[in-house]
Design a protein around this motif. Structure first.
Motif, PDB file in Angstrom:
ATOM      1  N   ILE A 174       0.843  -1.190   0.000  1.00 46.21           N
ATOM      2  CA  ILE A 174       0.000   0.000   0.000  1.00 46.21           C
ATOM      3  C   ILE A 174       0.879   1.241   0.000  1.00 46.21           C
ATOM      4  O   ILE A 174       2.051   1.188   0.355  1.00 46.21           O
ATOM      5  CB  ILE A 174      -0.953   0.038   1.216  1.00 46.21           C
ATOM      6  CG1 ILE A 174      -0.168  -0.011   2.537  1.00 46.21           C
ATOM      7  CG2 ILE A 174      -1.969  -1.077   1.148  1.00 46.21           C
ATOM      8  CD1 ILE A 174      -1.006   0.188   3.767  1.00 46.21           C
ATOM      9  N   ASP A 175       0.298   2.353  -0.420  1.00 46.11           N
ATOM     10  CA  ASP A 175       0.989   3.635  -0.341  1.00 46.11           C
ATOM     11  C   ASP A 175       0.717   4.218   1.038  1.00 46.11           C
ATOM     12  O   ASP A 175      -0.428   4.249   1.498  1.00 46.11           O
ATOM     13  CB  ASP A 175       0.468   4.596  -1.414  1.00 46.11           C
ATOM     14  CG  ASP A 175       0.783   4.108  -2.817  1.00 46.11           C
ATOM     15  OD1 ASP A 175       1.833   3.463  -3.004  1.00 46.11           O
ATOM     16  OD2 ASP A 175      -0.022   4.375  -3.732  1.00 46.11           O
ATOM     17  N   ILE A 176       1.774   4.676   1.705  1.00 44.85           N
ATOM     18  CA  ILE A 176       1.668   5.208   3.060  1.00 44.85           C
ATOM     19  C   ILE A 176       2.055   6.685   3.048  1.00 44.85           C
ATOM     20  O   ILE A 176       3.090   7.055   2.499  1.00 44.85           O
ATOM     21  CB  ILE A 176       2.622   4.455   4.023  1.00 44.85           C
ATOM     22  CG1 ILE A 176       2.309   2.967   4.063  1.00 44.85           C
ATOM     23  CG2 ILE A 176       2.603   5.065   5.412  1.00 44.85           C
ATOM     24  CD1 ILE A 176       1.033   2.613   4.769  1.00 44.85           C
ATOM     25  N   ASP A 177       1.242   7.520   3.681  1.00 40.80           N
ATOM     26  CA  ASP A 177       1.562   8.926   3.877  1.00 40.80           C
ATOM     27  C   ASP A 177       2.674   8.977   4.928  1.00 40.80           C
ATOM     28  O   ASP A 177       2.454   8.653   6.098  1.00 40.80           O
ATOM     29  CB  ASP A 177       0.311   9.669   4.356  1.00 40.80           C
ATOM     30  CG  ASP A 177       0.548  11.136   4.654  1.00 40.80           C
ATOM     31  OD1 ASP A 177       1.659  11.503   5.098  1.00 40.80           O
ATOM     32  OD2 ASP A 177      -0.382  11.921   4.461  1.00 40.80           O
ATOM     33  N   LEU A 178       3.884   9.353   4.531  1.00 40.47           N
ATOM     34  CA  LEU A 178       5.026   9.302   5.430  1.00 40.47           C
ATOM     35  C   LEU A 178       4.919  10.301   6.577  1.00 40.47           C
ATOM     36  O   LEU A 178       5.408  10.040   7.682  1.00 40.47           O
ATOM     37  CB  LEU A 178       6.332   9.496   4.655  1.00 40.47           C
ATOM     38  CG  LEU A 178       6.652   8.375   3.653  1.00 40.47           C
ATOM     39  CD1 LEU A 178       7.944   8.676   2.913  1.00 40.47           C
ATOM     40  CD2 LEU A 178       6.729   7.029   4.354  1.00 40.47           C
ATOM     41  N   HIS A 179       4.274  11.440   6.348  1.00 38.93           N
ATOM     42  CA  HIS A 179       4.071  12.399   7.443  1.00 38.93           C
ATOM     43  C   HIS A 179       3.151  11.783   8.497  1.00 38.93           C
ATOM     44  O   HIS A 179       3.421  11.887   9.704  1.00 38.93           O
ATOM     45  CB  HIS A 179       3.484  13.709   6.902  1.00 38.93           C
ATOM     46  CG  HIS A 179       3.230  14.719   7.975  1.00 38.93           C
ATOM     47  ND1 HIS A 179       4.245  15.359   8.643  1.00 38.93           N
ATOM     48  CD2 HIS A 179       2.076  15.163   8.516  1.00 38.93           C
ATOM     49  CE1 HIS A 179       3.723  16.166   9.539  1.00 38.93           C
ATOM     50  NE2 HIS A 179       2.407  16.069   9.481  1.00 38.93           N
ATOM     51  N   ALA A 180       2.080  11.147   8.064  1.00 35.83           N
ATOM     52  CA  ALA A 180       1.156  10.490   8.989  1.00 35.83           C
ATOM     53  C   ALA A 180       1.861   9.343   9.709  1.00 35.83           C
ATOM     54  O   ALA A 180       1.662   9.139  10.915  1.00 35.83           O
ATOM     55  CB  ALA A 180      -0.077   9.984   8.248  1.00 35.83           C
TER      56      ALA A 180
ATOM     57  N   ARG B  23       4.224   7.151  14.537  1.00 37.76           N
ATOM     58  CA  ARG B  23       5.434   6.570  15.138  1.00 37.76           C
ATOM     59  C   ARG B  23       5.804   7.333  16.408  1.00 37.76           C
ATOM     60  O   ARG B  23       6.118   6.733  17.437  1.00 37.76           O
ATOM     61  CB  ARG B  23       6.581   6.614  14.129  1.00 37.76           C
ATOM     62  CG  ARG B  23       7.846   5.958  14.616  1.00 37.76           C
ATOM     63  CD  ARG B  23       8.924   6.015  13.557  1.00 37.76           C
ATOM     64  NE  ARG B  23       8.564   5.099  12.476  1.00 37.76           N
ATOM     65  CZ  ARG B  23       8.913   5.288  11.200  1.00 37.76           C
ATOM     66  NH1 ARG B  23       9.616   6.339  10.834  1.00 37.76           N
ATOM     67  NH2 ARG B  23       8.566   4.407  10.291  1.00 37.76           N
ATOM     68  N   ALA B  24       5.757   8.661  16.347  1.00 36.24           N
ATOM     69  CA  ALA B  24       6.088   9.475  17.515  1.00 36.24           C
ATOM     70  C   ALA B  24       5.066   9.264  18.636  1.00 36.24           C
ATOM     71  O   ALA B  24       5.430   9.150  19.810  1.00 36.24           O
ATOM     72  CB  ALA B  24       6.144  10.946  17.124  1.00 36.24           C
TER      73      ALA B  24
ATOM     74  N   ASP C  66       5.359  -2.250  13.013  1.00 40.48           N
ATOM     75  CA  ASP C  66       4.944  -1.965  14.385  1.00 40.48           C
ATOM     76  C   ASP C  66       4.088  -0.703  14.459  1.00 40.48           C
ATOM     77  O   ASP C  66       3.116  -0.649  15.205  1.00 40.48           O
ATOM     78  CB  ASP C  66       6.161  -1.804  15.294  1.00 40.48           C
ATOM     79  CG  ASP C  66       6.871  -3.128  15.561  1.00 40.48           C
ATOM     80  OD1 ASP C  66       6.256  -4.192  15.331  1.00 40.48           O
ATOM     81  OD2 ASP C  66       8.033  -3.091  15.991  1.00 40.48           O
ATOM     82  N   THR C  67       4.459   0.304  13.681  1.00 39.66           N
ATOM     83  CA  THR C  67       3.706   1.557  13.707  1.00 39.66           C
ATOM     84  C   THR C  67       2.317   1.379  13.125  1.00 39.66           C
ATOM     85  O   THR C  67       1.320   1.820  13.720  1.00 39.66           O
ATOM     86  CB  THR C  67       4.465   2.653  12.937  1.00 39.66           C
ATOM     87  OG1 THR C  67       5.763   2.803  13.521  1.00 39.66           O
ATOM     88  CG2 THR C  67       3.724   3.976  12.987  1.00 39.66           C
ATOM     89  N   ILE C  68       2.213   0.739  11.998  1.00 39.00           N
ATOM     90  CA  ILE C  68       0.910   0.542  11.357  1.00 39.00           C
ATOM     91  C   ILE C  68       0.029  -0.366  12.204  1.00 39.00           C
ATOM     92  O   ILE C  68      -1.143  -0.052  12.454  1.00 39.00           O
ATOM     93  CB  ILE C  68       1.078   0.009   9.925  1.00 39.00           C
ATOM     94  CG1 ILE C  68       1.730   1.095   9.060  1.00 39.00           C
ATOM     95  CG2 ILE C  68      -0.256  -0.440   9.344  1.00 39.00           C
ATOM     96  CD1 ILE C  68       2.238   0.619   7.731  1.00 39.00           C
ATOM     97  N   ASN C  69       0.575  -1.481  12.693  1.00 37.94           N
ATOM     98  CA  ASN C  69      -0.221  -2.371  13.538  1.00 37.94           C
ATOM     99  C   ASN C  69      -0.620  -1.675  14.834  1.00 37.94           C
ATOM    100  O   ASN C  69      -1.761  -1.805  15.293  1.00 37.94           O
ATOM    101  CB  ASN C  69       0.535  -3.667  13.831  1.00 37.94           C
ATOM    102  CG  ASN C  69       0.573  -4.587  12.634  1.00 37.94           C
ATOM    103  OD1 ASN C  69      -0.292  -4.547  11.770  1.00 37.94           O
ATOM    104  ND2 ASN C  69       1.605  -5.410  12.560  1.00 37.94           N
TER     105      ASN C  69
END
Length: 80
Positions: A15-21, A26-27, A36-39
């Protein structure tokens, strides 16, 4: 799919992920990698929805929760 083991409850996709989001998530979650971040974000969104639904039940008075005045009545009954 030679050499790849399928794990129960896991779906592999591209999938395409919005890196800013992703960086924001992540933060907020304190995670390091994509997985880990997406899950973690998916779990957090599901938990937030469950908490919202519970809050709605509480606001609607549909849970039959013990109220402070109920405890006070029990205390007074026990000391009598």
């Amino acid at each position: 799919m030679f050499g790849m083991k399928k794990r129960a409850g896991v779906h592999r996709t591209t999938i395409d992920i919005d890196l800013h989001a992703l960086d924001s998530a992540r933060a907020a979650l304190g995670t390091a990698g994509f997985r880990d971040t997406i899950n973690g974000a998916l779990v957090a969104v599901g938990r937030a929805a469950e908490l919202r639904a519970g809050g709605e039940l509480i606001r609607a008075g549909d849970l039959n929760l013990v109220k402070p005045e109920d405890f006070e009545r029990l205390r007074n009954r026990e000391s009598a």
